[in-house]
Design a protein around this motif. Structure first.
Motif, PDB file in Angstrom:
ATOM      1  N   LEU A  37      13.013 -34.028 -12.060  1.00 49.95           N
ATOM      2  CA  LEU A  37      12.516 -34.472 -10.760  1.00 49.95           C
ATOM      3  C   LEU A  37      11.211 -33.775 -10.389  1.00 49.95           C
ATOM      4  O   LEU A  37      10.773 -33.840  -9.236  1.00 49.95           O
ATOM      5  CB  LEU A  37      13.573 -34.223  -9.679  1.00 49.95           C
ATOM      6  CG  LEU A  37      14.845 -35.070  -9.787  1.00 49.95           C
ATOM      7  CD1 LEU A  37      15.894 -34.598  -8.797  1.00 49.95           C
ATOM      8  CD2 LEU A  37      14.529 -36.550  -9.566  1.00 49.95           C
ATOM      9  N   THR A  38      10.606 -33.110 -11.367  1.00 50.64           N
ATOM     10  CA  THR A  38       9.353 -32.394 -11.126  1.00 50.64           C
ATOM     11  C   THR A  38       8.170 -33.086 -11.787  1.00 50.64           C
ATOM     12  O   THR A  38       7.088 -33.205 -11.193  1.00 50.64           O
ATOM     13  CB  THR A  38       9.464 -30.946 -11.645  1.00 50.64           C
ATOM     14  OG1 THR A  38      10.556 -30.295 -10.988  1.00 50.64           O
ATOM     15  CG2 THR A  38       8.181 -30.164 -11.382  1.00 50.64           C
ATOM     16  N   ARG A  39       8.356 -33.515 -13.024  1.00 48.26           N
ATOM     17  CA  ARG A  39       7.325 -34.244 -13.766  1.00 48.26           C
ATOM     18  C   ARG A  39       8.025 -35.299 -14.619  1.00 48.26           C
ATOM     19  O   ARG A  39       9.185 -35.122 -15.003  1.00 48.26           O
ATOM     20  CB  ARG A  39       6.525 -33.303 -14.675  1.00 48.26           C
ATOM     21  CG  ARG A  39       5.558 -32.367 -13.965  1.00 48.26           C
ATOM     22  CD  ARG A  39       4.292 -33.054 -13.532  1.00 48.26           C
ATOM     23  NE  ARG A  39       3.611 -33.655 -14.681  1.00 48.26           N
ATOM     24  CZ  ARG A  39       2.775 -34.682 -14.574  1.00 48.26           C
ATOM     25  NH1 ARG A  39       2.524 -35.222 -13.411  1.00 48.26           N
ATOM     26  NH2 ARG A  39       2.198 -35.179 -15.655  1.00 48.26           N
ATOM     27  N   PRO A  40       7.362 -36.405 -14.951  1.00 46.99           N
ATOM     28  CA  PRO A  40       8.014 -37.462 -15.731  1.00 46.99           C
ATOM     29  C   PRO A  40       8.094 -37.155 -17.217  1.00 46.99           C
ATOM     30  O   PRO A  40       7.435 -37.786 -18.035  1.00 46.99           O
ATOM     31  CB  PRO A  40       7.113 -38.679 -15.458  1.00 46.99           C
ATOM     32  CG  PRO A  40       5.766 -38.095 -15.215  1.00 46.99           C
ATOM     33  CD  PRO A  40       6.016 -36.797 -14.498  1.00 46.99           C
ATOM     34  N   ALA A  41       8.901 -36.153 -17.561  1.00 45.53           N
ATOM     35  CA  ALA A  41       9.091 -35.812 -18.969  1.00 45.53           C
ATOM     36  C   ALA A  41      10.575 -35.767 -19.330  1.00 45.53           C
ATOM     37  O   ALA A  41      10.947 -35.231 -20.370  1.00 45.53           O
ATOM     38  CB  ALA A  41       8.429 -34.467 -19.283  1.00 45.53           C
ATOM     39  N   GLY A  42      11.414 -36.327 -18.466  1.00 50.00           N
ATOM     40  CA  GLY A  42      12.848 -36.296 -18.717  1.00 50.00           C
ATOM     41  C   GLY A  42      13.272 -37.136 -19.902  1.00 50.00           C
ATOM     42  O   GLY A  42      14.182 -36.759 -20.653  1.00 50.00           O
ATOM     43  N   VAL A  43      12.625 -38.276 -20.103  1.00 51.12           N
ATOM     44  CA  VAL A  43      12.993 -39.159 -21.212  1.00 51.12           C
ATOM     45  C   VAL A  43      12.780 -38.470 -22.564  1.00 51.12           C
ATOM     46  O   VAL A  43      13.696 -38.449 -23.402  1.00 51.12           O
ATOM     47  CB  VAL A  43      12.216 -40.485 -21.131  1.00 51.12           C
ATOM     48  CG1 VAL A  43      12.392 -41.298 -22.412  1.00 51.12           C
ATOM     49  CG2 VAL A  43      12.675 -41.296 -19.926  1.00 51.12           C
ATOM     50  N   PRO A  44      11.608 -37.898 -22.836  1.00 55.81           N
ATOM     51  CA  PRO A  44      11.449 -37.219 -24.127  1.00 55.81           C
ATOM     52  C   PRO A  44      12.328 -35.984 -24.265  1.00 55.81           C
ATOM     53  O   PRO A  44      12.749 -35.663 -25.377  1.00 55.81           O
ATOM     54  CB  PRO A  44       9.962 -36.858 -24.168  1.00 55.81           C
ATOM     55  CG  PRO A  44       9.519 -36.859 -22.751  1.00 55.81           C
ATOM     56  CD  PRO A  44      10.332 -37.923 -22.086  1.00 55.81           C
ATOM     57  N   PHE A  45      12.632 -35.312 -23.154  1.00 56.04           N
ATOM     58  CA  PHE A  45      13.508 -34.140 -23.270  1.00 56.04           C
ATOM     59  C   PHE A  45      14.924 -34.574 -23.625  1.00 56.04           C
ATOM     60  O   PHE A  45      15.581 -33.933 -24.462  1.00 56.04           O
ATOM     61  CB  PHE A  45      13.512 -33.325 -21.975  1.00 56.04           C
ATOM     62  CG  PHE A  45      14.141 -31.967 -22.147  1.00 56.04           C
ATOM     63  CD1 PHE A  45      13.425 -30.932 -22.730  1.00 56.04           C
ATOM     64  CD2 PHE A  45      15.443 -31.738 -21.755  1.00 56.04           C
ATOM     65  CE1 PHE A  45      14.010 -29.689 -22.908  1.00 56.04           C
ATOM     66  CE2 PHE A  45      16.038 -30.502 -21.925  1.00 56.04           C
ATOM     67  CZ  PHE A  45      15.311 -29.470 -22.514  1.00 56.04           C
ATOM     68  N   ALA A  46      15.393 -35.641 -22.997  1.00 62.98           N
ATOM     69  CA  ALA A  46      16.714 -36.158 -23.352  1.00 62.98           C
ATOM     70  C   ALA A  46      16.742 -36.595 -24.812  1.00 62.98           C
ATOM     71  O   ALA A  46      17.721 -36.340 -25.538  1.00 62.98           O
ATOM     72  CB  ALA A  46      17.074 -37.335 -22.435  1.00 62.98           C
ATOM     73  N   ALA A  47      15.662 -37.238 -25.265  1.00 62.37           N
ATOM     74  CA  ALA A  47      15.588 -37.652 -26.665  1.00 62.37           C
ATOM     75  C   ALA A  47      15.602 -36.442 -27.593  1.00 62.37           C
ATOM     76  O   ALA A  47      16.264 -36.448 -28.645  1.00 62.37           O
ATOM     77  CB  ALA A  47      14.323 -38.480 -26.905  1.00 62.37           C
ATOM     78  N   ALA A  48      14.888 -35.388 -27.206  1.00 64.15           N
ATOM     79  CA  ALA A  48      14.839 -34.186 -28.036  1.00 64.15           C
ATOM     80  C   ALA A  48      16.217 -33.552 -28.165  1.00 64.15           C
ATOM     81  O   ALA A  48      16.626 -33.128 -29.257  1.00 64.15           O
ATOM     82  CB  ALA A  48      13.840 -33.184 -27.450  1.00 64.15           C
ATOM     83  N   LEU A  49      16.950 -33.493 -27.061  1.00 62.94           N
ATOM     84  CA  LEU A  49      18.302 -32.935 -27.110  1.00 62.94           C
ATOM     85  C   LEU A  49      19.217 -33.794 -27.966  1.00 62.94           C
ATOM     86  O   LEU A  49      20.001 -33.282 -28.775  1.00 62.94           O
ATOM     87  CB  LEU A  49      18.866 -32.817 -25.694  1.00 62.94           C
ATOM     88  CG  LEU A  49      18.214 -31.801 -24.763  1.00 62.94           C
ATOM     89  CD1 LEU A  49      18.872 -31.847 -23.397  1.00 62.94           C
ATOM     90  CD2 LEU A  49      18.291 -30.393 -25.333  1.00 62.94           C
ATOM     91  N   GLY A  50      19.123 -35.099 -27.798  1.00 64.81           N
ATOM     92  CA  GLY A  50      19.982 -35.995 -28.566  1.00 64.81           C
ATOM     93  C   GLY A  50      19.703 -35.929 -30.054  1.00 64.81           C
ATOM     94  O   GLY A  50      20.636 -35.889 -30.875  1.00 64.81           O
ATOM     95  N   ILE A  51      18.434 -35.915 -30.423  1.00 63.72           N
ATOM     96  CA  ILE A  51      18.074 -35.842 -31.845  1.00 63.72           C
ATOM     97  C   ILE A  51      18.492 -34.504 -32.435  1.00 63.72           C
ATOM     98  O   ILE A  51      19.007 -34.433 -33.563  1.00 63.72           O
ATOM     99  CB  ILE A  51      16.563 -36.077 -32.018  1.00 63.72           C
ATOM    100  CG1 ILE A  51      16.209 -37.513 -31.619  1.00 63.72           C
ATOM    101  CG2 ILE A  51      16.140 -35.811 -33.456  1.00 63.72           C
ATOM    102  CD1 ILE A  51      14.720 -37.771 -31.521  1.00 63.72           C
ATOM    103  N   THR A  52      18.285 -33.430 -31.674  1.00 61.93           N
ATOM    104  CA  THR A  52      18.694 -32.107 -32.153  1.00 61.93           C
ATOM    105  C   THR A  52      20.200 -32.051 -32.366  1.00 61.93           C
ATOM    106  O   THR A  52      20.678 -31.524 -33.384  1.00 61.93           O
ATOM    107  CB  THR A  52      18.265 -31.025 -31.141  1.00 61.93           C
ATOM    108  OG1 THR A  52      16.841 -31.060 -30.982  1.00 61.93           O
ATOM    109  CG2 THR A  52      18.675 -29.643 -31.619  1.00 61.93           C
ATOM    110  N   TRP A  53      20.949 -32.604 -31.410  1.00 58.26           N
ATOM    111  CA  TRP A  53      22.407 -32.645 -31.574  1.00 58.26           C
ATOM    112  C   TRP A  53      22.789 -33.445 -32.814  1.00 58.26           C
ATOM    113  O   TRP A  53      23.666 -33.018 -33.589  1.00 58.26           O
ATOM    114  CB  TRP A  53      23.047 -33.277 -30.343  1.00 58.26           C
ATOM    115  CG  TRP A  53      24.509 -33.570 -30.535  1.00 58.26           C
ATOM    116  CD1 TRP A  53      25.548 -32.689 -30.402  1.00 58.26           C
ATOM    117  CD2 TRP A  53      25.093 -34.813 -30.937  1.00 58.26           C
ATOM    118  NE1 TRP A  53      26.756 -33.313 -30.695  1.00 58.26           N
ATOM    119  CE2 TRP A  53      26.491 -34.620 -31.031  1.00 58.26           C
ATOM    120  CE3 TRP A  53      24.565 -36.073 -31.228  1.00 58.26           C
ATOM    121  CZ2 TRP A  53      27.363 -35.639 -31.392  1.00 58.26           C
ATOM    122  CZ3 TRP A  53      25.431 -37.100 -31.593  1.00 58.26           C
ATOM    123  CH2 TRP A  53      26.813 -36.877 -31.661  1.00 58.26           C
TER     124      TRP A  53
END
Length: 395
Positions: A191-207
């Protein structure tokens, strides 16, 4: 670095790097601000706070005073106009809260909040780098973050410093396996900057990568064992990434309120993934090279991530974050002069850049080059110079 500084506690080293980089950025803004001519924010030279409080700071201040519109503003033809929904709420609402307590004005309070956030970000970035590299390399990596060409933005009334603080915290906590502690950080970050989508993708790919590795190593006996804190954090991040568009929809009653607002700054029309990169490249390099340039950019980025120094110095999560964010920019960014500032979340690459060589001359040269480019960036983009067709390039 002097031997005395190298022997100091890590947090002292961080404070020294932070103070030196912020003092240089203050000098850059103050110098360029004194050269400012007539523009939207004054009739002549501007002081430090007046100069740094321009551009998007106006939007954040408006949000702090008025909040967000209940309906999207439109022109006579029904086209959506520029409005506050393009800007995420945490930074302006935080500054409004601090202002209500202290009674201070926007420029001073917002700058102070960003400056304090930058200090927290430096401390967390240094801790993250210390997990990934020897102390000397980690220290120089922090220096390169602090003196990168767009680092002056970390002390102006923009959300970048706060986002860097939250991003570094999320990466560090996740790397430490503290997924529950990372959860509220990720929500606020989205809710601070529009970077939530790539961060969610990064977590999912890492998992996914870790799960496959565990399975191949024979350490994953049941499918249910793959359900862990990292997966839960990835799912939470997906929801948090969609929160702001959903809030804009709920308030305005328009499902595409956020994306319609974002595309206004691109000249309107539908959101077109990837295409703007080819359009921009064609405008810069012509019809032939313009088709090749984006492909070369992708090949170069892939080669960078496969470079030995990057694989040695960055862990899986950091590498996947860099890749996810870069792909996100490729898919959804409309390339323009603001693109330089939007590269700041790629800060983990400063560590392998520092690790390319342990030569002091090389590392000093990298830091000095970044400091000089700060003058170029602020002088070119922050300094208002009206274009022949009106307006100016945004920083």
């Amino acid at each position: 670095m002097s031997s005395r500084l190298a022997a100091a506690p890590w947090w002292v080293q961080t404070l020294v790097v932070w103070a030196a980089s912020r003092a240089w950025a203050w000098a850059v803004f103050s110098t360029v601000g004194r050269q400012q001519g007539p523009g939207p924010w004054g009739d002549g030279p501007l002081g430090y706070l007046g100069f740094t409080g321009t551009w998007d700071s106006d939007w954040y201040e408006r949000i702090a005073r008025e909040g967000y519109p209940a309906s999207l503003p439109r022109d006579a033809d029904g086209r959506v106009q520029e409005n506050a929904w393009a800007f995420y709420p945490v930074f302006p609402l935080l500054v409004r809260t601090v202002t209500a307590v202290t009674g201070t004005g926007w420029d001073a309070t917002a700058s102070a909040v960003s400056l304090a956030a930058s200090l927290g970000a430096f401390l967390l970035v240094h801790r993250l780098f210390l997990r990934l590299a020897p102390p000397s390399t980690a220290r120089w990596g922090l220096v390169l973050v602090g003196f990168n060409p767009v680092a002056p933005v970390l002390q102006v009334p923009y959300a970048e410093a706060l986002h860097l603080l939250l991003l570094a915290a999320a990466l560090l906590l996740t790397a430490q396996g503290r997924h529950l502690a990372a959860a509220p950080v990720v929500v606020v970050m989205c809710l601070t900057r529009p970077a939530g989508v790539p961060f969610a993708a990064a977590l999912g790919i890492t998992w996914l990568v870790r799960t496959v590795r565990r399975h191949r190593a024979g350490r994953l006996r049941r499918a249910v064992d793959a359900v862990d804190g990292l997966l839960g954090l990835a799912v939470l991040s997906c929801g948090a990434a969609l929160a702001w568009p959903a809030i804009a929809w709920a308030v305005t009653g328009e499902p595409t309120a956020y994306t319609d607002t974002e595309t206004v700054w691109r000249g309107g029309g539908a959101l077109q993934p990837v295409v703007p990169w080819f359009d921009a490249a064609t405008g810069l390099f012509g019809p032939v090279l313009g088709l090749v340039a984006p492909a070369l950019l992708v090949v170069g980025g892939a080669g960078l991530l496969r470079a030995r120094v990057v694989r040695e110095r960055l862990d899986l999560l950091a590498r996947v974050w860099v890749a996810s964010y870069a792909v996100y920019l490729l898919l959804f960014l409309h390339p323009q002069t603001s693109t330089f500032r939007l590269l700041l979340p790629l800060f983990p690459l400063a560590l392998p850049l520092a690790a390319v060589s342990d030569s002091r001359a090389y590392r000093v040269a990298c830091a000095v080059s970044g400091a000089v480019l700060q003058l170029v960036w602020v002088g070119w983009l922050w300094h208002w110079k009206q274009l022949p067709g009106g307006g100016d390039y945004p920083p």
